[in-house]
Design an enzyme around this catalytic site. Sequence first.
Site, PDB file in Angstrom:
ATOM      1  N   GLY C  44     -15.868 -12.279 -18.242  1.00 27.75           N
ATOM      2  CA  GLY C  44     -15.581 -11.112 -17.402  1.00 27.75           C
ATOM      3  C   GLY C  44     -14.957  -9.945 -18.136  1.00 27.75           C
ATOM      4  N   GLY C  47     -19.257  -6.155 -20.771  1.00 30.31           N
ATOM      5  CA  GLY C  47     -20.640  -6.044 -20.316  1.00 30.31           C
ATOM      6  C   GLY C  47     -20.836  -6.270 -18.825  1.00 30.31           C
ATOM      7  CG  ASP C  94     -15.104 -21.969 -26.843  1.00 29.26           C
ATOM      8  OD1 ASP C  94     -16.166 -22.094 -26.180  1.00 29.26           O
ATOM      9  OD2 ASP C  94     -15.097 -21.835 -28.077  1.00 29.26           O
ATOM     10  CE1 TYR C 176     -34.244 -15.821 -23.207  1.00 35.05           C
ATOM     11  CE2 TYR C 176     -34.408 -13.440 -23.177  1.00 35.05           C
ATOM     12  CZ  TYR C 176     -33.719 -14.586 -23.508  1.00 35.05           C
ATOM     13  OH  TYR C 176     -32.507 -14.507 -24.130  1.00 35.05           O
ATOM     14  N   GLY C 218     -33.169  -8.125 -16.380  1.00 33.33           N
ATOM     15  CA  GLY C 218     -33.938  -7.569 -17.491  1.00 33.33           C
ATOM     16  C   GLY C 218     -32.984  -6.831 -18.422  1.00 33.33           C
TER      17      GLY C 218
HETATM   18  N1  NAP Z   1     -27.480  -7.258 -21.243  1.00 33.09           N
HETATM   19  C1  NAP Z   1     -28.688  -7.727 -21.020  1.00 33.09           C
HETATM   20  O1  NAP Z   1     -29.684  -7.041 -21.287  1.00 33.09           O
HETATM   21  C2  NAP Z   1     -28.870  -9.084 -20.441  1.00 33.09           C
HETATM   22  C3  NAP Z   1     -30.159  -9.449 -20.049  1.00 33.09           C
HETATM   23  C4  NAP Z   1     -30.365 -10.715 -19.517  1.00 33.09           C
HETATM   24  C5  NAP Z   1     -29.293 -11.543 -19.344  1.00 33.09           C
HETATM   25  N2  NAP Z   1     -28.056 -11.159 -19.729  1.00 33.09           N
HETATM   26  C6  NAP Z   1     -26.959 -12.108 -19.501  1.00 33.09           C
HETATM   27  O2  NAP Z   1     -25.860 -11.437 -18.949  1.00 33.09           O
HETATM   28  C7  NAP Z   1     -24.670 -12.119 -19.300  1.00 33.09           C
HETATM   29  C8  NAP Z   1     -23.660 -11.131 -19.844  1.00 33.09           C
HETATM   30  O3  NAP Z   1     -24.184 -10.571 -21.038  1.00 33.09           O
HETATM   31  P1  NAP Z   1     -23.730  -9.139 -21.558  1.00 33.09           P
HETATM   32  O4  NAP Z   1     -24.965  -8.370 -21.819  1.00 33.09           O
HETATM   33  O5  NAP Z   1     -22.709  -8.565 -20.677  1.00 33.09           O
HETATM   34  O6  NAP Z   1     -23.125  -9.461 -23.003  1.00 33.09           O
HETATM   35  P2  NAP Z   1     -21.634  -9.711 -23.495  1.00 33.09           P
HETATM   36  O7  NAP Z   1     -20.829  -8.506 -23.208  1.00 33.09           O
HETATM   37  O8  NAP Z   1     -21.771 -10.150 -24.895  1.00 33.09           O
HETATM   38  O9  NAP Z   1     -21.112 -10.874 -22.577  1.00 33.09           O
HETATM   39  C9  NAP Z   1     -20.989 -12.202 -22.977  1.00 33.09           C
HETATM   40  C10 NAP Z   1     -19.602 -12.673 -22.572  1.00 33.09           C
HETATM   41  O10 NAP Z   1     -19.551 -14.087 -22.753  1.00 33.09           O
HETATM   42  C11 NAP Z   1     -18.301 -14.406 -23.297  1.00 33.09           C
HETATM   43  N3  NAP Z   1     -18.426 -15.628 -24.075  1.00 33.09           N
HETATM   44  C12 NAP Z   1     -19.227 -15.845 -25.128  1.00 33.09           C
HETATM   45  N4  NAP Z   1     -19.031 -17.083 -25.626  1.00 33.09           N
HETATM   46  C13 NAP Z   1     -18.073 -17.658 -24.853  1.00 33.09           C
HETATM   47  C14 NAP Z   1     -17.450 -18.917 -24.860  1.00 33.09           C
HETATM   48  N5  NAP Z   1     -17.784 -19.849 -25.779  1.00 33.09           N
HETATM   49  N6  NAP Z   1     -16.523 -19.198 -23.909  1.00 33.09           N
HETATM   50  C15 NAP Z   1     -16.200 -18.262 -23.007  1.00 33.09           C
HETATM   51  N7  NAP Z   1     -16.772 -17.054 -22.951  1.00 33.09           N
HETATM   52  C16 NAP Z   1     -17.698 -16.746 -23.871  1.00 33.09           C
HETATM   53  C17 NAP Z   1     -17.925 -13.239 -24.191  1.00 33.09           C
HETATM   54  O11 NAP Z   1     -16.527 -13.099 -24.316  1.00 33.09           O
HETATM   55  P3  NAP Z   1     -15.707 -13.646 -25.600  1.00 33.09           P
HETATM   56  O12 NAP Z   1     -16.386 -13.141 -26.804  1.00 33.09           O
HETATM   57  O13 NAP Z   1     -14.328 -13.115 -25.350  1.00 33.09           O
HETATM   58  O14 NAP Z   1     -15.719 -15.141 -25.494  1.00 33.09           O
HETATM   59  C18 NAP Z   1     -18.492 -12.081 -23.403  1.00 33.09           C
HETATM   60  O15 NAP Z   1     -17.549 -11.525 -22.539  1.00 33.09           O
HETATM   61  C19 NAP Z   1     -25.074 -13.198 -20.268  1.00 33.09           C
HETATM   62  O16 NAP Z   1     -25.229 -14.398 -19.559  1.00 33.09           O
HETATM   63  C20 NAP Z   1     -26.407 -12.724 -20.752  1.00 33.09           C
HETATM   64  O17 NAP Z   1     -27.241 -13.785 -21.187  1.00 33.09           O
HETATM   65  C21 NAP Z   1     -27.826  -9.941 -20.264  1.00 33.09           C
END
Ligand code: NAP
Lengths: 312, 312, 312, 312
Positions: C44, C47, C94, C176, C218
């Site tokens: 949270g 992103g 984590d 995907y 997307g």
């Molecule tokens: N942006 C897009 O285009 C897109 C498209 C399809 C799906 N999504 C999905 O949307 C979701 C959010 O992605 P986002 O684009 O907002 O990217 P993001 O900002 O990189 O979000 C990922 C979050 O997950 C946390 N995280 C990663 N590893 C973790 C762990 N081991 N334990 C706890 N927290 C962890 C990170 O925080 P820390 O680094 O502090 O742990 C970060 O806040 C993801 O599920 C992603 O697959 C995004």
Amino acid sequence: RSWIHHSAALQSGSASKSTFFAPVEDAMLPPGTFKDRVAFITGGGTGLGRAMTTTLSQLGAVCVIASRKLDVLQKTAEEISSQTGNKVHVVQCDVKDPQAVSGCVDMMESLTGLPDIIINNAAGNFVCPSERLSPNGWKSITDIVLNGTAYVTLELGKRLIQNQKGASFLAITTIYAESGSGFVVPSASAKAGVEALYKSLAAEWGRYGHRFNIIQPGPIRTKGAFSRLDPTGRFEKAMIDRIPTGRLGKPEEVANLAAYISSNYATWMSGAVIRLDGGEYVSMAGEFNELRRVTPEEWKMMETMIRSTKGS
Amino acid sequence: RSWIHHSAALQSGSASKSTFFAPVEDAMLPPGTFKDRVAFITGGGTGLGRAMTTTLSQLGAVCVIASRKLDVLQKTAEEISSQTGNKVHVVQCDVKDPQAVSGCVDMMESLTGLPDIIINNAAGNFVCPSERLSPNGWKSITDIVLNGTAYVTLELGKRLIQNQKGASFLAITTIYAESGSGFVVPSASAKAGVEALYKSLAAEWGRYGHRFNIIQPGPIRTKGAFSRLDPTGRFEKAMIDRIPTGRLGKPEEVANLAAYISSNYATWMSGAVIRLDGGEYVSMAGEFNELRRVTPEEWKMMETMIRSTKGS
Amino acid sequence: RSWIHHSAALQSGSASKSTFFAPVEDAMLPPGTFKDRVAFITGGGTGLGRAMTTTLSQLGAVCVIASRKLDVLQKTAEEISSQTGNKVHVVQCDVKDPQAVSGCVDMMESLTGLPDIIINNAAGNFVCPSERLSPNGWKSITDIVLNGTAYVTLELGKRLIQNQKGASFLAITTIYAESGSGFVVPSASAKAGVEALYKSLAAEWGRYGHRFNIIQPGPIRTKGAFSRLDPTGRFEKAMIDRIPTGRLGKPEEVANLAAYISSNYATWMSGAVIRLDGGEYVSMAGEFNELRRVTPEEWKMMETMIRSTKGS
Amino acid sequence: RSWIHHSAALQSGSASKSTFFAPVEDAMLPPGTFKDRVAFITGGGTGLGRAMTTTLSQLGAVCVIASRKLDVLQKTAEEISSQTGNKVHVVQCDVKDPQAVSGCVDMMESLTGLPDIIINNAAGNFVCPSERLSPNGWKSITDIVLNGTAYVTLELGKRLIQNQKGASFLAITTIYAESGSGFVVPSASAKAGVEALYKSLAAEWGRYGHRFNIIQPGPIRTKGAFSRLDPTGRFEKAMIDRIPTGRLGKPEEVANLAAYISSNYATWMSGAVIRLDGGEYVSMAGEFNELRRVTPEEWKMMETMIRSTKGS
Ligand SMILES: NC(=O)c1ccc[n+]([C@@H]2O[C@H](COP(=O)([O-])OP(=O)(O)OC[C@H]3O[C@@H](n4cnc5c(N)ncnc54)[C@H](OP(=O)(O)O)[C@@H]3O)[C@@H](O)[C@H]2O)c1
Ligand SMILES: NC(=O)c1ccc[n+]([C@@H]2O[C@H](COP(=O)([O-])OP(=O)(O)OC[C@H]3O[C@@H](n4cnc5c(N)ncnc54)[C@H](OP(=O)(O)O)[C@@H]3O)[C@@H](O)[C@H]2O)c1
Ligand SMILES: NC(=O)c1ccc[n+]([C@@H]2O[C@H](COP(=O)([O-])OP(=O)(O)OC[C@H]3O[C@@H](n4cnc5c(N)ncnc54)[C@H](OP(=O)(O)O)[C@@H]3O)[C@@H](O)[C@H]2O)c1
Ligand SMILES: NC(=O)c1ccc[n+]([C@@H]2O[C@H](COP(=O)([O-])OP(=O)(O)OC[C@H]3O[C@@H](n4cnc5c(N)ncnc54)[C@H](OP(=O)(O)O)[C@@H]3O)[C@@H](O)[C@H]2O)c1
């Protein structure tokens, strides 16, 4: 390194699960969301169509509802209009007749101009063993559901394109469109066709400003659906029993989802297929879901047996 | 604990991938597999239908092929028959006319009796921007593909049920039946309808001894398909480029799969939908598959950039 | 009886299609929708997770956000809280470590009690040719995305069940997950696993008052996603070009959909998988969608050629 | 213009439907199909893996089977080999350990060279209410099924790519991989992950000469599956009752399909997901399929009621 949490006492299924899932039937979107918008809803005189029209009207839309029975449409239009204060127009139209559809759109153009929101909701259906279906029985359903939706969509689409006007198209299909289902086969085929039509146009007509989405409702008591699908009322209990949220849906729940999809909050949604069915589909389709009938005592016995299994 | 195998040298895409995937066009099943069996194939005079008829005939089936053009059917029947030594009957039939379908089945009953194997293969299609489609254009396709398949299937099904005779039904659809596709929208809708019909009847008519399955072919050069889908030949190269196996399919490859599905080796297959497309569908649908264009040098740069990214 | 509307002038694709689809980023649900509700959002701090937290907080929820980087969480929590006036708690966790997950839920229980709303949003991903992936590279992703989601979901589920408390679970996957995709294979597999987990529990745990739904976004520009998926920025243009609505999504659009699904307006939604991608998926997957590149002049030529085709 | 064929007498469901669908257990492909081919089958010592190994061996392949129990593997290898006259090698390997997988492939390289055919069939599963699952229980399944399949596939893939050798990869999943299912949740998630892995690599690694396909079997009595999924034998009858072909599958039926997919007759098949389940999935998933319980007398009553319904 146990596989099983022994601290987790085995529970027996709560009979009263539906208490967790009470429906909310008020309009969800902000008042005025559809101010200055025109919405066209087929089959808007009854059932889900009526509920969607009510919600859109309440949120400011000028609505045009169309189906075969003018008297039903007029009564509904007056009731909604007097409740919401917004105009609801009616146009008689049998969607399976392309001429009638064209005439209906002419009339709408003169009444309200072309619509911003189109909801293809009109449909027909009845349960029948497929070996009893005549070609006429088959066509009676596919002509309304598939061809009717296509005629309405193509006619409006062309005129909107010529006028360089964007719009949101929504089709109401059903949860068995993807899986198919015996005993409602023409409906299953026609609804699957509607889904392909909408996914196809989502890809093709985005460049003209059009979005296309789909709602697949599960069972919702409306006179039209239930009188032809469960005339004896015999299957309703079994349906509710397998619905994880423990109840049928409400027309207003579809209406809130439809309003969201049709609104500018969803301008990035296109080509989506949204199931709203209380979980019925996943509950039916999953091979081991019948194990919900196993009691805690039986689980204990089964765990012991599994644990003592050696080899393959 | 590296994420990346540095020992794995980056490869550039092999231009000659199709050499790995040479087609085998001989009949796969044992000789005589369809001895004493009757097969009915719509659109059996040309293209994929002709190939499936050839394979079934070669494996011992008596075949009945049906479509609109009697001369084409007759020529094909003679050629196949003289090649395989097994009789191929022809019946003129426009599947979109339920009367004609009924008459066709009458004739088949008198020629061969009711069939053991039914292949719904007849179809029509043409590329067209959807805003150019008239209601007649829409119906010209859905009437053949969806209604035609339904009339043939329901008519044969009823008679087989009355005669307590089991059968294998197979429909030929397309990879865009599930996803939809712009520019071939009536075909996408009708084929999706056919899939729902077959999945529905797989569930409903198993108790009468009937199986229902589907093949979704990817692009295979046939005159009928390619002259109406890629008349200028302009898109073929792009298609081949995105097919992971690097080539179009062969009619005989569909025929071998169809023969398997229609045979007793597959009596436990029903309600299956089998894609045979060289991998084209998954290749198109996967969001990052375009990265196949990245060169080894670019990958190295990208890896460095990704590795140096800090935080979110 | 023409198939083609000659009155329908052929259009060339509007370059400015995205003007039809301007995003609305305000909160959609009524103020106070989540009053007295506790929401738990993994990832949270950044992103999409940050955007969902903001919207829920704005609508009255007490939020708990959890991820690895405490400083990032704290900064976000303070910013949101000062904007909305509602408390945002942070817990370092984590998710790939089941002990850490259990400890995190302990802490949440003492801070806020068990949550009403759970959003599994944390994830990791990077583009890589699969022949370069080591077992560690594979596990680095599936451990966070699949196991992490499972640990959080199972831990909270058990405690909620013991407390006879209902809840809404939402997972963020990707378009995907269903199709698969090269070059992001561990993510594709893990996200597909998450979808099966949620569909399974939608069926199994309805009786305990739990709903489970999925959003497949997307492409939406966030630092986390784009720096690891398109580090050079080279693919963004091609992506936008194939998105029917002509633009990337906004985090707030996901947040509004997530808020709806998590609210009582959606108590009849469970087991749903909702794509929110501007139409990208259907546009990629449909075999003939590349014909959008055909110009009006070329269409005229193609129509003439198709019309003159004889036979099959 | 009646919708219903009155000539079609209503039938009651044939109790003996399975007589229509007798299994054929002989090898289907031509003798020698796999001459000079090397096949690698995980879990090849028991159940479906054993049946697939037998068929491939019978058709000329040199087989290598791998799993944890060396004694079981050895016994199976000897039995098959003495039956078919072709060598079956054994390698002890726990697929969830990447080191063991690498060592196993080393050994295979020295015994037979790299394989032409890979079948990922090893798996674990047990029924359990999800609130009873510990993190260890979850991981015990996903580590074998998802990670194990990935390690085997990535390790072999890399070496094959380095050697510029093509191959056919096949994974055995299950019909609930797509729908999910309660009470077998780790298996559902892991198998869904395997499907995404295979669809992804079908797109990505075609250029290296690799095909990837999937079989989803329905219920087939093997000791491994049935002792952990239906230990009391209580659910078998209900399963058979809902299977349209009226019986469980036979391992040899999967083996024939697997042999076809792995052969050169299927070089144009990649990214396919083939359900082989007697129709169980469509039968469960279709909302109205329970109407198979309606008797002819009840249908007559229902038809009368539907016919007399007025309006919506
Ligand atoms: N942006 C897009 O285009 C897109 C498209 C399809 C799906 N999504 C999905 O949307 C979701 C959010 O992605 P986002 O684009 O907002 O990217 P993001 O900002 O990189 O979000 C990922 C979050 O997950 C946390 N995280 C990663 N590893 C973790 C762990 N081991 N334990 C706890 N927290 C962890 C990170 O925080 P820390 O680094 O502090 O742990 C970060 O806040 C993801 O599920 C992603 O697959 C995004
Ligand atoms: N209720 C459910 O459980 C359920 C579940 C899944 C899907 N659905 C779908 O929801 C939609 C609405 O169904 P409902 O339950 O609200 O039933 P309904 O009240 O019977 O609605 C059907 C509407 O379609 C109109 N219609 C029928 N034939 C028409 C034609 N040829 N031309 C124009 N309009 C026509 C009817 O009006 P006229 O008679 O005046 O023409 C009626 O207003 C349908 O698409 C249905 O398939 C319902
Ligand atoms: N080739 C491909 O790339 C491809 C890809 C995906 C799917 N398919 C499917 O494969 C099947 C065969 O296609 P094809 O490529 O072999 O093309 P084709 O040679 O044009 O086959 C179509 C056949 O359907 C018959 N037919 C058309 N309208 C009919 C009607 N009203 N009544 C009876 N028969 C009718 C035609 O015969 P008459 O003209 O004599 O009636 C013709 O023999 C079709 O279902 C097609 O959709 C093909
Ligand atoms: N039978 C059915 O109804 C059915 C239905 C759907 C899908 N399937 C699938 O079909 C496949 C075969 O199942 P089956 O019914 O034949 O059951 P099975 O006899 O229990 O087969 C499982 C095999 O996997 C091997 N295995 C388990 N863990 C392993 C590990 N860590 N490393 C290496 N090998 C391991 C086992 O051998 P060791 O114990 O020697 O390691 C065993 O030979 C499985 O993928 C299963 O999910 C079966």
